[in-house]
Scaffold this motif. Structure first.
Motif, mmCIF file in Angstrom:
data_model
loop_
_atom_site.group_PDB
_atom_site.id
_atom_site.type_symbol
_atom_site.label_atom_id
_atom_site.label_comp_id
_atom_site.label_asym_id
_atom_site.label_seq_id
_atom_site.Cartn_x
_atom_site.Cartn_y
_atom_site.Cartn_z
ATOM 1 N N ALA A 1 0.847 -1.189 0.000
ATOM 2 C CA ALA A 1 0.000 0.000 0.000
ATOM 3 C C ALA A 1 0.884 1.241 0.000
ATOM 4 O O ALA A 1 1.932 1.267 0.658
ATOM 5 N N ILE A 2 0.450 2.249 -0.719
ATOM 6 C CA ILE A 2 1.149 3.532 -0.735
ATOM 7 C C ILE A 2 0.562 4.365 0.410
ATOM 8 O O ILE A 2 -0.369 5.158 0.213
ATOM 9 N N TRP A 3 1.113 4.191 1.599
ATOM 10 C CA TRP A 3 0.501 4.766 2.790
ATOM 11 C C TRP A 3 0.545 6.284 2.789
ATOM 12 O O TRP A 3 -0.399 6.936 3.277
ATOM 13 N N GLY A 4 1.591 6.874 2.290
ATOM 14 C CA GLY A 4 1.647 8.331 2.243
ATOM 15 C C GLY A 4 0.537 8.907 1.395
ATOM 16 O O GLY A 4 -0.147 9.870 1.785
ATOM 17 N N ARG A 5 0.318 8.309 0.226
ATOM 18 C CA ARG A 5 -0.755 8.773 -0.659
ATOM 19 C C ARG A 5 -2.126 8.483 -0.053
ATOM 20 O O ARG A 5 -3.053 9.287 -0.168
ATOM 21 N N ILE A 6 -2.270 7.326 0.609
ATOM 22 C CA ILE A 6 -3.547 6.983 1.246
ATOM 23 C C ILE A 6 -3.882 7.976 2.358
ATOM 24 O O ILE A 6 -5.020 8.443 2.481
ATOM 25 N N MET A 7 -2.885 8.312 3.172
ATOM 26 C CA MET A 7 -3.127 9.248 4.273
ATOM 27 C C MET A 7 -3.422 10.652 3.761
ATOM 28 O O MET A 7 -4.279 11.360 4.297
ATOM 29 N N ALA A 8 -2.724 11.082 2.709
ATOM 30 C CA ALA A 8 -2.992 12.399 2.132
ATOM 31 C C ALA A 8 -4.409 12.451 1.564
ATOM 32 O O ALA A 8 -5.134 13.446 1.751
ATOM 33 N N ALA A 9 -4.816 11.396 0.875
ATOM 34 C CA ALA A 9 -6.183 11.346 0.339
ATOM 35 C C ALA A 9 -7.212 11.314 1.464
ATOM 36 O O ALA A 9 -8.287 11.918 1.354
ATOM 37 N N SER A 10 -6.900 10.639 2.564
ATOM 38 C CA SER A 10 -7.820 10.579 3.703
ATOM 39 C C SER A 10 -7.991 11.951 4.342
ATOM 40 O O SER A 10 -9.098 12.316 4.758
ATOM 41 N N VAL A 11 -6.899 12.709 4.428
ATOM 42 C CA VAL A 11 -6.996 14.063 4.983
ATOM 43 C C VAL A 11 -7.904 14.929 4.119
ATOM 44 O O VAL A 11 -8.797 15.630 4.627
ATOM 45 N N LEU A 12 -7.708 14.893 2.811
ATOM 46 C CA LEU A 12 -8.535 15.695 1.907
ATOM 47 C C LEU A 12 -9.990 15.237 1.931
ATOM 48 O O LEU A 12 -10.906 16.056 1.833
ATOM 49 N N THR A 13 -10.209 13.938 2.078
ATOM 50 C CA THR A 13 -11.570 13.412 2.092
ATOM 51 C C THR A 13 -12.313 13.795 3.375
ATOM 52 O O THR A 13 -13.541 13.957 3.359
ATOM 53 N N SER A 14 -11.591 13.955 4.463
ATOM 54 C CA SER A 14 -12.238 14.295 5.733
ATOM 55 C C SER A 14 -12.584 15.777 5.849
ATOM 56 O O SER A 14 -13.410 16.147 6.690
ATOM 57 N N LEU A 15 -11.999 16.623 5.012
ATOM 58 C CA LEU A 15 -12.232 18.066 5.123
ATOM 59 C C LEU A 15 -13.684 18.468 4.846
ATOM 60 O O LEU A 15 -14.266 19.235 5.623
ATOM 61 N N PRO A 16 -14.320 18.026 3.746
ATOM 62 C CA PRO A 16 -15.711 18.447 3.515
ATOM 63 C C PRO A 16 -16.654 18.060 4.642
ATOM 64 O O PRO A 16 -17.518 18.861 5.031
ATOM 65 N N VAL A 17 -16.512 16.854 5.169
ATOM 66 C CA VAL A 17 -17.390 16.424 6.256
ATOM 67 C C VAL A 17 -17.157 17.276 7.501
ATOM 68 O O VAL A 17 -18.102 17.649 8.205
ATOM 69 N N THR A 18 -15.902 17.609 7.774
ATOM 70 C CA THR A 18 -15.589 18.460 8.918
ATOM 71 C C THR A 18 -16.227 19.837 8.771
ATOM 72 O O THR A 18 -16.799 20.385 9.729
ATOM 73 N N ILE A 19 -16.161 20.397 7.571
ATOM 74 C CA ILE A 19 -16.776 21.707 7.322
ATOM 75 C C ILE A 19 -18.283 21.629 7.491
ATOM 76 O O ILE A 19 -18.910 22.531 8.074
ATOM 77 N N ILE A 20 -18.896 20.553 7.002
ATOM 78 C CA ILE A 20 -20.338 20.381 7.138
ATOM 79 C C ILE A 20 -20.736 20.324 8.611
ATOM 80 O O ILE A 20 -21.732 20.928 9.041
#
Length: 279
Positions: free
Chosen positions: A242-261
């Motif tokens: 698994a490309i963990w760095g890319r997975i974690m970066a994508a997870s951070v970006l994915t969590s932002l909209p829900v956090t804003i909501i």
């Protein structure tokens, strides 16, 4: 007096210690996700990674936007989640109002069916849903999710909103009806403003359910240009690696909209609940 004071201090200290432990337990996964997203590979793929990285890099975020289709997947998730939330709210507000305020034959049956349809596991329905969507010609199309998601989100929204509408005194609406207000105007100007905190909660969960849904999104979309963000994240894992760095970066970006909501919904919850009664 001294003994009581010492007991109060001990109780307060115990409470604060428990709260601090719970806070660290909750925040640590978020910290580790953010930290891993900006950690260089030489420090990440070790037997005992350190809590604080010595070297930082934004290469994982750059790779997401330059070497993958993740930006398109993120946009797909935003469109699907937003449109699903709006559609489900419109249906749920009208449906919940009808099931709590209007009297007609079969109202009890519809209220019961809403609860039971919400309790049906989504895994049971994915085969008939797949056949249904395929016959409509929406296979490998992100818009197929707009047909599927309301089947699970609408029952939840109706179930939650019915309890909010029941808590609103009927005298407020009755006074508006006596003054010449129609049912739709009463719903718009009286019921909806008062139930706005509940609607904000329901909208938040509806967006989150659509945003985080994985099973249907994985089955209905196969090409990278049609995938949602959660499916795109899983594609960064190849076999046993698994490309963990890319997975974690994508997870951070994915969590932002829900956090804003959640932040926006919290502001609605704090706002006045009696705006409708003032009007």
């Amino acid at each position: 007096m001294v003994m009581k004071r010492h007991k109060r201090i001990a109780a307060s200290a115990t409470t604060y210690i428990f709260l601090i432990i719970a806070l660290v337990w909750t925040i640590f996964p978020v910290y580790w996700m953010i930290k891993s997203s900006i950690t260089v590979n030489s420090e990440m793929y070790v037997a005992r990674p350190s809590l604080i990285a010595k070297h930082y890099t934004f290469e994982n975020y750059v790779d997401l936007f330059t070497k993958t289709e993740f930006p398109r997947a993120l946009l797909n998730s935003l469109m699907i989640a937003f449109l699903t939330t709006v559609c489900c709210l419109l249906i749920s507000i009208l449906g919940s109002y009808a099931m709590t305020r209007l009297k007609y034959p079969g109202r009890r049956f519809f209220k019961t069916s809403i609860i039971f349809s919400y309790l049906i596991p989504t895994a049971v329905l994915f085969v008939p849903m797949y056949v249904f969507v395929s016959k409509l010609g929406f296979y490998d199309n992100k818009w197929a999710l707009l047909i599927i998601y309301p089947t699970t989100v609408v029952p939840y929204c109706c179930y939650m909103l019915m309890s909010y509408f029941k808590a609103i005194p009927y005298a407020l609406e009755e006074a508006a009806l006596i003054d010449g207000c129609t049912r739709m105007k009463s719903l718009r100007y009286i019921i909806t403003p008062i139930a706005l905190p509940g609607i904000a909660v329901v909208a938040t969960f509806a967006f989150t359910m659509s945003w985080n849904e994985y099973l249907y999104a994985m089955i209905m979309t196969t090409s990278p240009v049609q995938q949602t963000a959660v499916v795109a994240i899983s594609s960064f894992k190849y076999a046993d690696s698994a490309i963990w760095g890319r997975i974690m970066a994508a997870s951070v970006l994915t969590s932002l909209p829900v956090t804003i909501i959640y932040i926006v919904a919290q502001a609605q919850l704090i706002s006045g609940k009696s705006d409708g009664s003032v009007k």
